[in-house]
Design a protein around this motif. Structure first.
Motif, PDB file in Angstrom:
ATOM      1  N   ILE B  70      40.527  55.578  31.298  1.00 17.57           N
ATOM      2  CA  ILE B  70      40.084  54.590  32.284  1.00 17.57           C
ATOM      3  C   ILE B  70      41.153  54.481  33.347  1.00 17.57           C
ATOM      4  N   GLU B  71      40.714  54.481  34.578  1.00 18.45           N
ATOM      5  CA  GLU B  71      41.653  54.391  35.680  1.00 18.45           C
ATOM      6  C   GLU B  71      41.410  53.086  36.438  1.00 18.45           C
ATOM      7  N   ASN B  78      39.248  46.552  47.004  1.00 14.47           N
ATOM      8  CA  ASN B  78      39.292  45.692  45.809  1.00 14.47           C
ATOM      9  C   ASN B  78      40.547  44.826  45.761  1.00 14.47           C
ATOM     10  N   ALA B  79      41.639  45.270  46.389  1.00 16.30           N
ATOM     11  CA  ALA B  79      42.806  44.395  46.444  1.00 16.30           C
ATOM     12  C   ALA B  79      42.450  43.111  47.191  1.00 16.30           C
ATOM     13  N   GLN B 128      39.345  45.424  39.645  1.00  9.72           N
ATOM     14  CA  GLN B 128      40.442  46.364  39.444  1.00  9.72           C
ATOM     15  C   GLN B 128      39.979  47.745  39.010  1.00  9.72           C
ATOM     16  N   THR B 129      38.930  47.784  38.206  1.00  7.94           N
ATOM     17  CA  THR B 129      38.659  49.025  37.499  1.00  7.94           C
ATOM     18  C   THR B 129      38.028  50.101  38.390  1.00  7.94           C
ATOM     19  N   GLY B 130      38.324  51.337  38.039  1.00  8.28           N
ATOM     20  CA  GLY B 130      37.726  52.449  38.763  1.00  8.28           C
ATOM     21  C   GLY B 130      36.764  53.206  37.867  1.00  8.28           C
ATOM     22  N   ASN B 134      33.299  50.517  32.649  1.00  4.50           N
ATOM     23  CA  ASN B 134      34.206  49.382  32.518  1.00  4.50           C
ATOM     24  C   ASN B 134      33.719  48.196  33.352  1.00  4.50           C
ATOM     25  N   VAL B 135      33.109  48.511  34.489  1.00  5.47           N
ATOM     26  CA  VAL B 135      32.541  47.447  35.329  1.00  5.47           C
ATOM     27  C   VAL B 135      31.519  46.657  34.525  1.00  5.47           C
TER      28      VAL B 135
END
Lengths: 118, 491
Positions: B70-71, B78-79, B128-130, B134-135
């Motif tokens: 997971i990246e 997103n920041a 945060q997630t890429g 995970n989203v």
């Protein structure tokens, strides 16, 4: 014909999906809605597991003489989704319990009447 | 620490959540949660700065290289969203102290803060997630905790609206899951960046198009895009006010972010524009702006009035997405930020009124504006910002949105945006009329100004509304960079 039989697991997925979604929409009983939601989610689990299958593949455990393995990733993903599904069901049932306690009923139309007759 | 900040932003509230749940009653749970939210806001600020200066941050979880591991992949988009979420959290928590004590039973306070932190974890995790799966996980973390938070409301309708949200939210999330599965079956990857590289070669497949559609509908449910907004008014009305403030300012925003990511990063923009998705966004956005605003005018409950106004504001963001141009995306991102400021301020001010009179009916607040001048002032300025009066943050978003529409000579959306603003004048006007111009209903109670702990965060957001209406360097600058990353190509 081969198209129909060869993809039978996907047909099961579609039927379950529609049964589940229809139950959620058409039933007025809050517990039955949750059951429908569960069937809907289970159909997605089937979809993922079907996607992970490799024809002639063995379970993804390294063993001598086995060359073709099924894809384990969808299975892992769906383990996560099952956990999420269980949590959702638990929360939904807890809410239904509280609704029953405060309204005395879990039928959608009766709850609606109780809220709007005030 | 350096790079670990991106992970800490998610880990810190996640670890704090169970800790808070077992703390003794009293104010300790609040203090810990507040500290966590401040830490998150600082981390998010540092993260945004380092992204703007140093470019994309790629964090490999557990050292597993993407696309297998997971990246967390942070760019300006997103920041920026993570900063919005964590700042709103840091402002909501001081407000929560008194408001939650009033509206939530004492024995539930620790679990309330625990759920709030979990919700924050989920929302920050999504930003945060890429990793596209995970989203889903973070989406469900935030959703499940928000169902629990909504059900803490005082009235029994809180349970039914939470249930309703749960059903619709789960259907939305499951649709998203189906879409992800279909995309995975054709690309064999879950990493967004990797998927974006592989997708162009399989775009013609029906499976991919179906997956795209499922994801769109699922996220549209989560972001309450008209006509999939039915869960929102009830949820916002019956939830405790703090929860409404927090969710109204963050939850739908994060869903808009996911939508932008899928439409413009994961899928190539040419594909998005070739599908009817962009036209659908414009149509749904326009319908949302007009219909939800009209609904807002007829509401007798002030929380519900603002909830319908939220649906209308999401319509504006949808318009920006639909234009699919750099200016359009900028408008969406700027409005994302500004709407968090104005709705946050308005719900907080409404919460201050509820704190004093324990009612949110429009006919119960007559004349209160004179008894609570600071609260009233916050509502006036927040309302003006909602309308889009020059000098407030709302004007900036409307300006960019109209510019984006004019670039494409889309006259109908321009008219809709202006009519939407006029309708906002009507419903904000109704609030102000009731608060200031109607005679006080004499029920023997004297109402005094809200406590300072409620006023300070409210006015913090109100002043931010004015500040970001005058000095647009931060919002427009970051939004410009973010929109360039997302890309948007339609002229």
């Amino acid at each position: 014909m081969d198209f129909i039989i060869g993809h039978y697991n996907y047909w099961v997925v579609i039927v379950l999906m529609m049964v589940g979604l229809y139950t959620v929409i058409s039933r007025g009983n809050l517990v039955k809605k949750i059951i429908g939601l569960n069937i809907f989610q289970v159909s997605v689990f089937f979809l993922y597991i079907s996607l992970g299958t490799v024809e002639g593949g063995a379970a993804p455990i390294i063993a001598e003489g086995v060359k073709v393995y099924s894809n384990p990733l969808p299975h892992v993903l769906i383990l996560t989704a099952i956990v999420v599904g269980v949590a959702t069901t638990a929360l939904a049932l807890a809410l239904v319990v509280r609704i029953k306690e405060t309204y005395g009923t879990i039928e959608e139309d009766e709850i609606h009447n109780l809220d709007h007759s005030l | 620490m350096g790079n670990h900040i991106s992970l800490l932003l998610v880990i810190v509230p996640l670890i704090a959540a169970p800790l808070v749940a077992v703390l003794p009653r009293g104010r300790l749970p609040w203090a810990v949660s507040f500290a966590v939210s401040v830490v998150c806001a600082v981390f998010a600020g540092i993260q945004l700065l380092s992204v703007i200066q140093g470019g994309v941050i790629s964090y490999e979880l557990g050292g597993w290289a993407p696309p297998w591991g997971i990246e967390y992949r942070i760019d300006a988009v997103n920041a920026f969203v993570a900063l919005i979420v964590s700042i709103i959290a840091a402002l909501t928590l001081p407000y929560a102290l008194h408001s939650a004590e009033r509206e939530i039973p004492e024995e539930k306070i620790p679990t309330f803060y625990s759920a709030l932190l979990l919700c924050l974890t989920g929302l920050l995790g999504i930003t945060q997630t890429g990793d596209i799966f995970n989203v889903f996980v973070f989406l469900e973390i935030s959703s499940l905790s928000s169902y629990a938070l909504i059900s803490l409301g005082k009235s029994r309708q809180a349970f039914t609206s939470s249930y309703q949200y749960l059903i619709m939210g789960t259907i939305g999330a499951t649709f998203y899951l189906i879409g992800v599965g279909l995309l995975y079956s054709q690309t064999g990857t879950l990493n967004m960046q990797d998927m974006a590289n592989i997708l162009p070669s399989v775009l013609h497949l029906n499976t991919v198009i179906t997956g795209f559609t499922f994801i769109m509908v699922g996220i549209a449910l989560k972001l309450a895009l008209f006509p999939l907004h039915l869960w929102l008014p009830n949820a916002y009305t019956y939830a405790p006010t703090v929860v409404t403030v927090f969710l109204a300012a963050t939850a739908t925003k994060v869903a808009v972010y996911v939508m932008l990511r899928i439409l413009f990063t994961v899928f190539p923009q040419t594909f998005t524009i070739a599908t009817p998705a962009d036209e659908l966004f414009i149509v749904a956005g326009m319908a949302g702006v007009i219909i939800a605003s009209v609904y807002a005018i007829y509401q007798k409950n002030i929380k519900r009035l603002l909830a319908y106004s939220s649906v209308a504001q999401i319509g504006y963001m949808a318009l920006g997405i639909g234009f699919a141009s750099v200016t359009g995306l900028m408008a969406t991102l700027i409005h994302l930020f500004n709407h968090a400021l104005m709705k946050g301020a308005l719900f907080m001010a409404i919460g201050a009124i509820i704190y004093r009179i324990d009612s949110c009916r429009l006919d119960q607040i007559h004349g209160l504006g004179r008894a609570m001048p600071w609260t009233f002032g916050a509502i006036v300025i927040g309302g003006l910002s909602l309308v889009g009066v020059p000098g407030t943050a709302g004007f900036i978003s409307k300006w960019y949105l109209v510019t984006a529409a004019l670039e494409q000579s889309a006259w109908i959306p321009v008219a809709v945006i202006l009519i939407g603003s006029l309708l906002a004048v009507v419903y904000v006007g109704k609030l102000i009329e009731a608060l200031y111009f109607k005679p006080v209903t004499d029920n023997g109670k004297t109402v005094t100004e809200a406590p300072l702990m409620l006023l300070v965060p409210t006015w913090g957001l109100v002043l931010a509304n004015i500040y970001f209406g005058l000095d647009t360097d931060l919002t427009v600058g970051v939004a410009e960079q973010a929109a360039a990353i997302l890309g948007g190509i339609k002229p």
